[in-house]
Design a protein around this motif. Structure first.
Motif, PDB file in Angstrom:
ATOM      1  N   GLU A   2       0.829  -1.206   0.000  1.00 63.68           N
ATOM      2  CA  GLU A   2       0.000   0.000   0.000  1.00 63.68           C
ATOM      3  C   GLU A   2       0.861   1.252   0.000  1.00 63.68           C
ATOM      4  OE1 GLU A   2      -3.225   0.298  -0.475  1.00 63.68           O
ATOM      5  OE2 GLU A   2      -3.271  -1.870  -0.730  1.00 63.68           O
ATOM      6  N   LYS A   3       1.999   1.190   0.706  1.00 58.41           N
ATOM      7  CA  LYS A   3       2.908   2.327   0.722  1.00 58.41           C
ATOM      8  C   LYS A   3       3.485   2.566  -0.681  1.00 58.41           C
ATOM      9  CE  LYS A   3       4.175   3.849   4.276  1.00 58.41           C
ATOM     10  NZ  LYS A   3       3.611   4.889   5.154  1.00 58.41           N
ATOM     11  N   ILE A   4       3.843   1.484  -1.361  1.00 57.06           N
ATOM     12  CA  ILE A   4       4.376   1.590  -2.723  1.00 57.06           C
ATOM     13  C   ILE A   4       3.324   2.181  -3.662  1.00 57.06           C
ATOM     14  CG2 ILE A   4       5.079   0.218  -4.745  1.00 57.06           C
ATOM     15  CD1 ILE A   4       6.536  -1.647  -2.756  1.00 57.06           C
ATOM     16  N   LEU A   5       2.100   1.685  -3.571  1.00 55.63           N
ATOM     17  CA  LEU A   5       1.026   2.184  -4.437  1.00 55.63           C
ATOM     18  C   LEU A   5       0.726   3.651  -4.147  1.00 55.63           C
ATOM     19  CD1 LEU A   5      -1.451  -0.835  -4.446  1.00 55.63           C
ATOM     20  CD2 LEU A   5       0.181  -0.178  -6.213  1.00 55.63           C
ATOM     21  N   SER A   6       0.804   4.016  -2.866  1.00 61.22           N
ATOM     22  CA  SER A   6       0.564   5.407  -2.486  1.00 61.22           C
ATOM     23  C   SER A   6       1.626   6.319  -3.084  1.00 61.22           C
ATOM     24  CB  SER A   6       0.569   5.527  -0.956  1.00 61.22           C
ATOM     25  OG  SER A   6       0.448   6.880  -0.567  1.00 61.22           O
ATOM     26  N   MET A   7       2.899   5.916  -2.989  1.00 64.62           N
ATOM     27  CA  MET A   7       3.985   6.723  -3.555  1.00 64.62           C
ATOM     28  C   MET A   7       3.902   6.770  -5.073  1.00 64.62           C
ATOM     29  SD  MET A   7       7.303   5.988  -1.105  1.00 64.62           S
ATOM     30  CE  MET A   7       7.195   4.208  -1.070  1.00 64.62           C
ATOM     31  N   TYR A   8       3.550   5.631  -5.674  1.00 67.09           N
ATOM     32  CA  TYR A   8       3.390   5.570  -7.131  1.00 67.09           C
ATOM     33  C   TYR A   8       2.255   6.496  -7.564  1.00 67.09           C
ATOM     34  CZ  TYR A   8       2.780   3.517 -11.800  1.00 67.09           C
ATOM     35  OH  TYR A   8       2.671   3.335 -13.146  1.00 67.09           O
ATOM     36  N   GLY A   9       1.198   6.525  -6.767  1.00 71.70           N
ATOM     37  CA  GLY A   9       0.052   7.375  -7.065  1.00 71.70           C
ATOM     38  C   GLY A   9       0.329   8.855  -6.890  1.00 71.70           C
ATOM     39  N   LEU A  10       1.461   9.188  -6.262  1.00 68.60           N
ATOM     40  CA  LEU A  10       1.880  10.584  -6.147  1.00 68.60           C
ATOM     41  C   LEU A  10       2.862  10.967  -7.251  1.00 68.60           C
ATOM     42  CD1 LEU A  10       2.362  10.780  -2.272  1.00 68.60           C
ATOM     43  CD2 LEU A  10       0.524  11.814  -3.619  1.00 68.60           C
ATOM     44  N   ILE A  62      11.455   3.050   0.322  1.00 69.73           N
ATOM     45  CA  ILE A  62      11.137   1.787   0.987  1.00 69.73           C
ATOM     46  C   ILE A  62      12.342   1.280   1.773  1.00 69.73           C
ATOM     47  CG2 ILE A  62      10.631  -0.666   0.579  1.00 69.73           C
ATOM     48  CD1 ILE A  62       8.182   1.125   0.391  1.00 69.73           C
ATOM     49  N   GLU A  63      13.516   1.451   1.203  1.00 64.38           N
ATOM     50  CA  GLU A  63      14.730   1.022   1.917  1.00 64.38           C
ATOM     51  C   GLU A  63      14.951   1.881   3.156  1.00 64.38           C
ATOM     52  OE1 GLU A  63      19.312  -0.342   0.959  1.00 64.38           O
ATOM     53  OE2 GLU A  63      18.058   0.506  -0.626  1.00 64.38           O
TER      54      GLU A  63
END
Length: 403
Positions: free
Chosen positions: A104-112, A123-124
């Protein structure tokens, strides 16, 4: 197979300053032990069910894979069965991340609009685990199924207002990048709230393309559109008459003004715009036509192509004059759809092109979700506007409004 989590040792490591979670965190062995215990229970239950069905299945060793979780990385042993019918549920085949939080964090950042390399770094930093761009791509690809569901979802039976406008992107096709238009269809429901009804990609527009789009809307439940505001889309007026014959089509006045000024010399633009405002800002269609005549008398010899454009499109440009101010304000321009396109540009400004249509659509879908967060209130003066629409389009909203 697995070493048992040593609680006392974990406490000592914690007191010594070792991190609880993240890379090399003390909880990773415990997570590994709990997951593997659950997998053991799953495979035993599966084999028991197989035996009861008369299938002579049995266990067949383990497969190992590297798992990433918010508590660190670990090697996971997944049990196998002889018949290869065991489908683990807690950690599915080919799954390499354990935490929904990370995804969800990845999708949120991708969505920004963040790039894969920026997401990898963040993420690292947060979880102390390394993810390849291929892993991040596979995670963001999970959105595609959501996009397909969203594209096929049922719509309302009637939309008082619908706007259509395009934004262009470079998409790779047959080894080269081609320009494709993404047509955004934004509607206002009877409750006065905005909704993106659909996104459609095409290299060219025309009556056949719009017929497909409008047929799709119709198949998804739309029975009537009162007013459609468009930016001179080729073939649209003809196509909409085939599916929604009673829809009023309004050409975007703001786009017409922008297109007109391109053909006016810079030294005359200020004065020309002042005179043109008398046309589109008139109190009635009759008054606007008188001002258009004056505009032609003054500027027709210098800019005949501009005046002729207004004359040729006048029937669809002037439709808004028949309505009160609240309806006029909503329908005379497609600028309302710009809030969506601004969100799109924000997400895609660092992208030169897209490898395929799905890679673009999944990003635009997230952009829509971000934009819709703010669409919690109905449009300004909506109750009054709806009452006025009910008078002008008598009977067409009665069923939907339960009148």
């Amino acid at each position: 197979m697995n070493e048992v989590f040593n609680f006392n040792e974990a406490v000592k490591e914690l007191l010594a300053g070792k991190k609880i979670s993240g890379k090399d965190g003390i909880l990773a062995p415990l997570v590994k032990q709990l997951v593997e215990a659950a997998l053991e229970a799953e495979v035993e239950s599966h084999i028991a069910d197989e035996v009861l069905k008369g299938n002579p299945n049995r266990r067949n060793g383990y497969n190992n894979k590297r798992m990433k979780s918010s508590d660190g990385e670990f090697e996971l042993s997944t049990p196998r069965d002889r018949e290869a019918t065991f489908e683990p549920q807690i950690v599915k085949k080919h799954q390499t991340t354990l935490s929904d939080e990370i995804e969800e964090k990845i999708l949120s950042m991708y969505g920004l609009g963040m790039s894969y390399s920026d997401i990898t770094k963040h993420i690292e930093d947060i979880y102390r685990i390394s993810l390849s761009t291929a892993t991040i791509s596979s995670i963001t690809d999970k959105i595609i199924s959501r996009v397909k569901e969203w594209q096929q979802r049922p719509l309302e039976t009637i939309y008082p207002f619908v706007w259509l406008d395009a934004i262009h992107y470079k998409i790779k096709e047959d080894g080269k990048y081609v320009s494709k238009a993404v047509y955004t269809i934004l509607g206002v429901r009877l409750d006065g709230k905005k909704e993106v009804m659909g996104l459609y990609l095409s290299e060219s527009e025309g009556a056949n393309f719009w017929l497909q789009v409008l047929t799709d809307l119709n198949n998804r439940g739309v029975e009537d559109i009162l007013i459609a505001s468009i930016d001179g889309l080729k073939g649209f007026p003809e196509a909409i008459n085939a599916i929604f014959p009673n829809t009023e089509v309004q050409l975007c006045v703001v786009h017409q003004i922008r297109n007109s000024i391109r053909y006016v010399a810079s030294k005359n633009q200020k004065e020309f715009l002042k005179d043109l405002k008398q046309v589109y800002g008139a109190i009635s269609k009759e008054a606007a036509e008188m001002e258009l005549d004056r505009l032609e008398e003054k500027w027709g010899s210098k800019y005949p192509i501009v005046i002729q454009s207004w004359r040729n499109k006048w029937s669809n440009l002037s439709n808004y004059f028949k309505y009160p101010a609240d309806i006029r304000r909503i329908m005379y321009t497609t600028n309302i759809i710009e809030s969506v396109h601004r969100q799109f540009r924000k997400l895609t400004k660092t992208k030169g092109g897209f490898p395929n249509e799905n890679s673009l659509l999944k990003l635009l879908y997230l952009g829509i979700q971000n934009a819709q967060i703010k669409w919690t209130m109905p449009m300004h003066n909506w109750s009054l506007t709806l009452s006025q629409l009910a008078i002008f389009f008598e009977g067409r909203m009665d069923k939907a409004l339960n009148l």
